[in-house]
Scaffold this motif. Structure first.
Motif, short mmCIF file in Angstrom:
data_model
loop_
_atom_site.label_atom_id
_atom_site.label_comp_id
_atom_site.label_asym_id
_atom_site.label_seq_id
_atom_site.Cartn_x
_atom_site.Cartn_y
_atom_site.Cartn_z
N TYR A 139 0.83 -1.21 0.00
CA TYR A 139 0.00 0.00 0.00
C TYR A 139 0.86 1.26 0.00
O TYR A 139 0.56 2.23 -0.70
CB TYR A 139 -0.94 0.01 1.20
N CYS A 140 1.93 1.25 0.79
CA CYS A 140 2.80 2.44 0.84
C CYS A 140 3.52 2.66 -0.48
O CYS A 140 3.71 3.81 -0.90
CB CYS A 140 3.80 2.30 1.99
N LEU A 141 3.93 1.58 -1.15
CA LEU A 141 4.55 1.70 -2.48
C LEU A 141 3.58 2.34 -3.45
O LEU A 141 3.94 3.27 -4.20
CB LEU A 141 5.00 0.33 -2.98
N TYR A 142 2.34 1.89 -3.45
CA TYR A 142 1.33 2.45 -4.37
C TYR A 142 1.08 3.92 -4.07
O TYR A 142 1.07 4.76 -4.97
CB TYR A 142 0.03 1.66 -4.25
N ILE A 143 0.89 4.25 -2.80
CA ILE A 143 0.64 5.64 -2.42
C ILE A 143 1.82 6.53 -2.78
O ILE A 143 1.65 7.64 -3.29
CB ILE A 143 0.29 5.72 -0.91
N ASP A 144 3.04 6.02 -2.57
CA ASP A 144 4.23 6.80 -2.90
C ASP A 144 4.31 7.08 -4.39
O ASP A 144 4.56 8.23 -4.80
CB ASP A 144 5.47 6.03 -2.44
N ARG A 145 4.08 6.09 -5.23
CA ARG A 145 4.18 6.28 -6.68
C ARG A 145 3.10 7.22 -7.21
O ARG A 145 3.38 8.09 -8.04
CB ARG A 145 4.10 4.94 -7.42
N VAL A 146 1.87 7.04 -6.74
CA VAL A 146 0.79 7.90 -7.23
C VAL A 146 0.98 9.33 -6.74
O VAL A 146 0.76 10.28 -7.48
CB VAL A 146 -0.59 7.34 -6.80
N THR A 147 1.45 9.50 -5.51
CA THR A 147 1.70 10.84 -4.99
C THR A 147 2.84 11.52 -5.74
O THR A 147 2.77 12.71 -6.04
CB THR A 147 2.03 10.77 -3.49
N ALA A 148 3.89 10.77 -6.07
CA ALA A 148 5.00 11.35 -6.83
C ALA A 148 4.53 11.82 -8.20
O ALA A 148 4.89 12.91 -8.66
CB ALA A 148 6.12 10.33 -6.97
N VAL A 149 3.71 11.01 -8.87
CA VAL A 149 3.18 11.41 -10.18
C VAL A 149 2.24 12.61 -10.02
O VAL A 149 2.25 13.53 -10.84
CB VAL A 149 2.46 10.22 -10.86
N PHE A 150 1.45 12.62 -8.96
CA PHE A 150 0.53 13.74 -8.70
C PHE A 150 1.30 15.05 -8.52
O PHE A 150 0.96 16.07 -9.11
CB PHE A 150 -0.31 13.44 -7.45
N LEU A 151 2.36 15.02 -7.72
CA LEU A 151 3.14 16.23 -7.50
C LEU A 151 3.88 16.65 -8.77
O LEU A 151 4.04 17.83 -9.04
CB LEU A 151 4.13 16.02 -6.35
N HIS A 152 4.31 15.69 -9.56
CA HIS A 152 4.97 15.98 -10.83
C HIS A 152 3.98 16.60 -11.81
O HIS A 152 4.32 17.51 -12.56
CB HIS A 152 5.56 14.68 -11.39
N ALA A 153 2.74 16.11 -11.81
CA ALA A 153 1.74 16.62 -12.74
C ALA A 153 1.27 18.01 -12.35
O ALA A 153 0.81 18.77 -13.21
CB ALA A 153 0.55 15.67 -12.79
N LYS A 154 1.36 18.35 -11.08
CA LYS A 154 0.96 19.71 -10.66
C LYS A 154 1.87 20.75 -11.29
O LYS A 154 1.46 21.87 -11.56
CB LYS A 154 1.00 19.83 -9.13
N ALA A 155 3.12 20.38 -11.51
CA ALA A 155 4.06 21.31 -12.14
C ALA A 155 3.78 21.47 -13.63
O ALA A 155 4.09 22.50 -14.22
CB ALA A 155 5.48 20.83 -11.93
N ASP A 156 3.18 20.47 -14.26
CA ASP A 156 2.86 20.50 -15.68
C ASP A 156 1.35 20.33 -15.85
O ASP A 156 0.83 19.22 -15.78
CB ASP A 156 3.60 19.37 -16.41
N PRO A 157 0.61 21.43 -16.07
CA PRO A 157 -0.85 21.35 -16.14
C PRO A 157 -1.39 20.53 -17.30
O PRO A 157 -2.56 20.15 -17.31
CB PRO A 157 -1.29 22.81 -16.28
N SER A 158 -0.57 20.23 -18.30
CA SER A 158 -1.06 19.45 -19.42
C SER A 158 -1.19 17.96 -19.08
O SER A 158 -1.83 17.22 -19.80
CB SER A 158 -0.13 19.62 -20.63
#
Length: 197
Positions: A139-158
Protein backbone atom coordinates in the motif's frame (compact mmCIF):
# COMPACT_ATOMS: atom_id res chain seq x y z
CA UNK A 1 -9.57 -19.24 31.18
CA UNK A 2 -8.09 -15.73 31.16
CA UNK A 3 -6.60 -16.40 27.73
CA UNK A 4 -9.83 -16.88 25.83
CA UNK A 5 -11.06 -13.26 25.50
CA UNK A 6 -7.76 -11.84 24.16
CA UNK A 7 -7.25 -14.82 21.87
CA UNK A 8 -10.76 -14.56 20.40
CA UNK A 9 -10.45 -10.77 20.12
CA UNK A 10 -7.07 -11.18 18.39
CA UNK A 11 -8.49 -13.73 15.96
CA UNK A 12 -11.49 -11.53 15.15
CA UNK A 13 -9.32 -8.42 14.67
CA UNK A 14 -6.88 -10.20 12.39
CA UNK A 15 -9.66 -11.87 10.38
CA UNK A 16 -11.41 -8.52 9.93
CA UNK A 17 -8.10 -6.99 8.86
CA UNK A 18 -7.44 -9.75 6.34
CA UNK A 19 -11.00 -9.34 5.07
CA UNK A 20 -10.39 -5.64 4.45
CA UNK A 21 -7.09 -6.36 2.68
CA UNK A 22 -8.73 -9.02 0.50
CA UNK A 23 -11.60 -6.66 -0.39
CA UNK A 24 -9.21 -3.94 -1.53
CA UNK A 25 -7.72 -6.27 -4.12
CA UNK A 26 -11.01 -6.23 -6.02
CA UNK A 27 -12.08 -2.63 -5.32
CA UNK A 28 -12.12 0.11 -7.95
CA UNK A 29 -10.88 3.71 -7.65
CA UNK A 30 -7.40 3.05 -6.29
CA UNK A 31 -6.47 6.28 -8.03
CA UNK A 32 -8.79 8.77 -9.65
CA UNK A 33 -8.79 12.01 -11.59
CA UNK A 34 -11.60 14.29 -12.62
CA UNK A 35 -11.86 16.66 -15.58
CA UNK A 36 -14.59 19.27 -15.35
CA UNK A 37 -16.45 21.29 -17.98
CA UNK A 38 -14.72 23.42 -20.55
CA UNK A 39 -15.33 27.18 -20.52
CA UNK A 40 -17.48 28.58 -23.36
CA UNK A 41 -19.11 25.28 -24.10
CA UNK A 42 -22.89 24.99 -24.04
CA UNK A 43 -22.66 21.44 -22.68
CA UNK A 44 -20.96 20.89 -19.35
CA UNK A 45 -18.90 17.74 -19.49
CA UNK A 46 -17.38 15.92 -16.61
CA UNK A 47 -15.12 12.91 -16.95
CA UNK A 48 -13.58 10.63 -14.37
CA UNK A 49 -10.50 8.55 -14.92
CA UNK A 50 -9.88 5.84 -12.37
CA UNK A 51 -7.90 2.66 -12.10
CA UNK A 52 -7.17 -0.23 -9.80
CA UNK A 53 -4.56 -2.98 -9.87
CA UNK A 54 -6.22 -4.74 -12.79
CA UNK A 55 -7.70 -2.12 -15.16
CA UNK A 56 -7.86 1.55 -16.21
CA UNK A 57 -11.29 3.11 -16.74
CA UNK A 58 -12.93 6.24 -18.08
CA UNK A 59 -16.42 7.36 -17.06
CA UNK A 60 -18.29 10.34 -18.48
CA UNK A 61 -21.21 12.39 -17.19
CA UNK A 62 -23.72 10.05 -18.85
CA UNK A 63 -22.46 7.19 -16.64
CA UNK A 64 -20.92 5.29 -19.54
CA UNK A 65 -17.86 3.41 -18.32
CA UNK A 66 -15.13 2.22 -20.66
CA UNK A 67 -12.45 0.01 -19.14
CA UNK A 68 -9.23 -1.41 -20.48
CA UNK A 69 -7.76 -4.40 -18.69
CA UNK A 70 -4.10 -4.06 -17.91
CA UNK A 71 -2.10 -6.12 -20.36
CA UNK A 72 0.07 -9.14 -19.89
CA UNK A 73 2.50 -9.26 -17.01
CA UNK A 74 5.48 -7.68 -18.76
CA UNK A 75 3.52 -4.67 -20.06
CA UNK A 76 2.25 -3.53 -16.64
CA UNK A 77 4.20 -0.87 -14.77
CA UNK A 78 6.73 -2.48 -12.40
CA UNK A 79 5.32 -0.82 -9.29
CA UNK A 80 1.84 -2.23 -10.06
CA UNK A 81 3.39 -5.69 -10.33
CA UNK A 82 5.20 -5.10 -7.05
CA UNK A 83 2.02 -4.02 -5.28
CA UNK A 84 0.11 -7.02 -6.63
CA UNK A 85 2.86 -9.38 -5.53
CA UNK A 86 3.19 -7.89 -2.06
CA UNK A 87 -0.55 -7.98 -1.43
CA UNK A 88 -0.99 -11.54 -2.72
CA UNK A 89 2.00 -12.85 -0.75
CA UNK A 90 0.75 -11.05 2.36
CA UNK A 91 -2.72 -12.54 1.95
CA UNK A 92 -1.34 -16.07 1.49
CA UNK A 93 0.89 -15.76 4.55
CA UNK A 94 -2.05 -14.31 6.50
CA UNK A 95 -4.22 -17.29 5.60
CA UNK A 96 -1.60 -19.65 7.04
CA UNK A 97 -1.37 -17.45 10.15
CA UNK A 98 -5.15 -17.50 10.61
CA UNK A 99 -5.29 -21.30 10.44
CA UNK A 100 -2.42 -21.60 12.92
CA UNK A 101 -4.10 -19.08 15.24
CA UNK A 102 -7.31 -21.09 15.18
CA UNK A 103 -5.48 -24.30 16.14
CA UNK A 104 -3.35 -22.50 18.76
CA UNK A 105 -6.21 -20.95 20.72
CA UNK A 106 -7.07 -22.36 24.13
CA UNK A 107 -10.78 -22.71 23.33
CA UNK A 108 -10.15 -25.14 20.45
CA UNK A 109 -9.53 -28.73 21.42
CA UNK A 110 -7.17 -29.38 18.52
CA UNK A 111 -3.43 -28.91 18.59
CA UNK A 112 -2.03 -30.83 21.57
CA UNK A 113 -0.76 -29.56 24.91
CA UNK A 114 -1.02 -25.98 26.07
CA UNK A 115 2.70 -25.43 25.53
CA UNK A 116 2.48 -26.57 21.89
CA UNK A 117 -0.62 -24.39 21.45
CA UNK A 118 1.34 -21.39 22.77
CA UNK A 119 4.14 -22.12 20.31
CA UNK A 120 1.58 -22.42 17.52
CA UNK A 121 0.10 -19.07 18.55
CA UNK A 122 3.56 -17.46 18.49
CA UNK A 123 4.18 -18.92 15.03
CA UNK A 124 0.79 -17.59 13.95
CA UNK A 125 1.75 -14.14 15.24
CA UNK A 126 4.94 -14.30 13.19
CA UNK A 127 2.99 -15.19 10.04
CA UNK A 128 0.49 -12.39 10.69
CA UNK A 129 3.30 -9.90 11.26
CA UNK A 130 5.13 -10.87 8.07
CA UNK A 131 1.89 -10.68 6.07
CA UNK A 132 1.02 -7.34 7.64
CA UNK A 133 4.44 -5.90 6.76
CA UNK A 134 4.09 -7.19 3.19
CA UNK A 135 0.64 -5.62 2.78
CA UNK A 136 1.68 -2.34 4.35
CA UNK A 137 4.71 -2.17 2.05
CA UNK A 138 2.44 -2.75 -0.96
CA UNK A 139 0.00 0.00 0.00
CA UNK A 140 2.80 2.44 0.84
CA UNK A 141 4.55 1.70 -2.48
CA UNK A 142 1.33 2.45 -4.37
CA UNK A 143 0.64 5.64 -2.42
CA UNK A 144 4.23 6.80 -2.90
CA UNK A 145 4.18 6.28 -6.68
CA UNK A 146 0.79 7.90 -7.23
CA UNK A 147 1.70 10.84 -4.99
CA UNK A 148 5.00 11.35 -6.83
CA UNK A 149 3.18 11.41 -10.18
CA UNK A 150 0.53 13.74 -8.70
CA UNK A 151 3.14 16.23 -7.50
CA UNK A 152 4.97 15.98 -10.83
CA UNK A 153 1.74 16.62 -12.74
CA UNK A 154 0.96 19.71 -10.66
CA UNK A 155 4.06 21.31 -12.14
CA UNK A 156 2.86 20.50 -15.68
CA UNK A 157 -0.85 21.35 -16.14
CA UNK A 158 -1.06 19.45 -19.42
CA UNK A 159 -0.66 16.13 -17.58
CA UNK A 160 -3.52 14.35 -15.85
CA UNK A 161 -2.96 14.28 -12.10
CA UNK A 162 -4.39 11.36 -10.18
CA UNK A 163 -5.34 11.37 -6.51
CA UNK A 164 -5.38 8.44 -4.11
CA UNK A 165 -8.73 6.68 -3.75
CA UNK A 166 -10.22 4.90 -0.75
CA UNK A 167 -8.91 1.28 -1.14
CA UNK A 168 -5.26 1.90 -0.14
CA UNK A 169 -6.38 3.65 3.04
CA UNK A 170 -8.88 0.90 3.79
CA UNK A 171 -6.09 -1.62 3.34
CA UNK A 172 -3.85 0.30 5.73
CA UNK A 173 -6.66 0.26 8.31
CA UNK A 174 -6.91 -3.51 7.78
CA UNK A 175 -3.16 -3.81 8.32
CA UNK A 176 -3.52 -1.99 11.64
CA UNK A 177 -6.21 -4.49 12.69
CA UNK A 178 -3.93 -7.37 11.69
CA UNK A 179 -1.15 -5.88 13.78
CA UNK A 180 -3.52 -5.54 16.75
CA UNK A 181 -4.57 -9.20 16.46
CA UNK A 182 -0.96 -10.29 16.07
CA UNK A 183 0.04 -8.34 19.18
CA UNK A 184 -2.80 -9.82 21.26
CA UNK A 185 -1.88 -13.37 20.22
CA UNK A 186 1.81 -12.83 20.87
CA UNK A 187 1.20 -11.27 24.30
CA UNK A 188 -1.20 -14.05 25.29
CA UNK A 189 1.23 -16.78 24.28
CA UNK A 190 4.21 -15.15 26.00
CA UNK A 191 2.27 -14.47 29.21
CA UNK A 192 0.98 -18.04 29.14
CA UNK A 193 4.50 -19.43 28.79
CA UNK A 194 5.71 -17.29 31.71
CA UNK A 195 2.82 -18.34 33.97
CA UNK A 196 3.34 -22.04 33.20
CA UNK A 197 6.98 -21.95 34.34
Amino acid sequence: MWRRPPEVLGLLASMLGWGLVACTLAMDHWREARLEGQGGSSVVTVAWYWSNLWKDCYEDSTAVVNCVDLGVLWTVKPYIQGVRGLLLVGSAVGLVGTVLAFFGMECTHIGGSQRSKDNMLLTSSTFHFVGCVSDTAGYCLYIDRVTAVFLHAKADPSKLSYEIGVPPYLGLAGSCLILLGCTLHCATALLGNNRDR
